[in-house]
Design a protein around this motif. Structure first.
Motif, mmCIF file in Angstrom:
data_model
loop_
_atom_site.group_PDB
_atom_site.id
_atom_site.type_symbol
_atom_site.label_atom_id
_atom_site.label_comp_id
_atom_site.label_asym_id
_atom_site.label_seq_id
_atom_site.Cartn_x
_atom_site.Cartn_y
_atom_site.Cartn_z
ATOM 1 N N TYR A 41 10.057 -9.269 10.713
ATOM 2 C CA TYR A 41 9.173 -8.888 9.627
ATOM 3 C C TYR A 41 7.852 -8.313 10.132
ATOM 4 O O TYR A 41 7.233 -7.499 9.447
ATOM 5 N N SER A 122 17.956 -9.651 5.543
ATOM 6 C CA SER A 122 16.869 -10.627 5.422
ATOM 7 C C SER A 122 15.502 -9.954 5.513
ATOM 8 O O SER A 122 14.599 -10.246 4.720
ATOM 9 N N SER A 123 15.355 -9.038 6.461
ATOM 10 C CA SER A 123 14.078 -8.329 6.587
ATOM 11 C C SER A 123 13.865 -7.381 5.406
ATOM 12 O O SER A 123 12.726 -7.171 4.967
ATOM 13 N N TRP A 125 14.814 -7.917 2.224
ATOM 14 C CA TRP A 125 14.345 -8.696 1.081
ATOM 15 C C TRP A 125 12.873 -9.058 1.245
ATOM 16 O O TRP A 125 12.103 -9.008 0.279
ATOM 17 N N THR A 126 12.496 -9.402 2.473
ATOM 18 C CA THR A 126 11.094 -9.745 2.725
ATOM 19 C C THR A 126 10.191 -8.545 2.475
ATOM 20 O O THR A 126 9.135 -8.662 1.854
ATOM 21 N N PHE A 130 7.253 -7.914 -0.309
ATOM 22 C CA PHE A 130 5.941 -7.446 0.138
ATOM 23 C C PHE A 130 5.518 -6.192 -0.629
ATOM 24 O O PHE A 130 4.353 -6.061 -1.044
#
Length: 269
Positions: A41, A122-123, A125-126, A130
């Protein structure tokens, strides 16, 4: 078309294996780093900061895009791009990297590109969360158009699956293809509307229409239309048809190459 159906059946049948292996690979990739998975991230955030300073503050001097501040406009477009760029490159070398697994055990090789795609979610969705926060802080309010994210997310996954199965097979047949793909993705970064608005900026109309054929542009602009626009995807029928024709083409060609040469992958490597 039969090969495409077989491809999807293998993905659905092995969905559990896909998620388990992708989770393991995420943990294994950063186990020797002090910050571990934080780099998943942190790196995109650093890149966003650089692009915003160079293009948002430097070149555009803080000018708005379609009535929206440049920062949220850029972030919502660069979020799917980061995910697509990394997934395409990872998927293209997924079979070559797993030659040991392919040669020593009976393994559904077609799920290897999908594992790479799922591993990068996963990155994504983060970054998406953001981008929403950045939008809210810059007076971007939720609207009914936000539901289009579901459609454009599906478009993005289908595009990545099609390109993944195609590029992973071609990378085995032509070893230089992955290097060529890296250069092509760097070029597409600037030709996919990630940093510039081809539809409103000072671009010739013909040039803008050619760039809109790019399937990455369709996804990037679609995410923006969902968050800061007011256009439904069916109001862009030509671009939608062209996009799905491109996806279908890579699915047909990619699945054909995959199943034709799958038994010889180990020998070719």
């Amino acid at each position: 078309m039969k090969e495409v159906i077989t491809l999807f059946k293998e993905q659905i049948k092995n969905i559990g294996i896909i998620f388990r292996i992708s989770k393991y690979e995420d943990m294994a990739s950063y186990q020797s780093h002090y910050l571990g998975l934080v780099w998943e991230y942190l790196y995109p955030l650093i890149q966003i900061g650089i692009y915003w300073v160079v293009f948002g503050v430097g070149l555009k001097h803080g000018a708005s895009m379609n009535g929206v501040s440049y920062l949220p406009w850029m972030v919502i477009g660069i979020t799917p791009w980061f995910f697509m760029n990394r997934s395409v490159l990872d998927a293209s070398k997924s079979i070559y990297q797993r030659v040991g697994m392919v040669s020593k055990m009976k393994f559904p090789v077609s799920i290897l590109p999908t594992i790479k795609i799922v591993g990068n979610l996963s990155s994504f969705w983060t970054m998406l969360v953001f981008s929403i926060i950045i939008g809210l802080l810059n007076h971007v309010t939720p609207t009914i158009y936000w539901f289009q994210w579901i459609y454009y997310f599906f478009c993005m996954i289908m595009l990545l699956l099609a390109l993944g199965i195609f590029s992973s097979a071609v990378s085995i047949l032509i070893r230089d293809f992955h290097i060529l793909l890296q250069s092509l993705m760097r070029m597409l970064f600037y030709l996919s509307g990630v940093l510039f608005n081809f539809e409103t900026d000072a671009f010739p109309a013909i040039f803008a229409r050619i760039l809109q054929i790019n399937p990455f542009f369709y996804v990037v602009s679609g995410f923006r239309q969902s968050m800061v626009g007011n256009v439904w995807f069916w109001q862009r029928p030509t671009l939608t048809i062209v996009f799905w024709m491109i996806v279908l083409f890579f699915l047909l060609v990619g699945s054909h190459l995959h199943y034709k040469f799958r038994s010889r992958f180990v020998d070719l490597i």
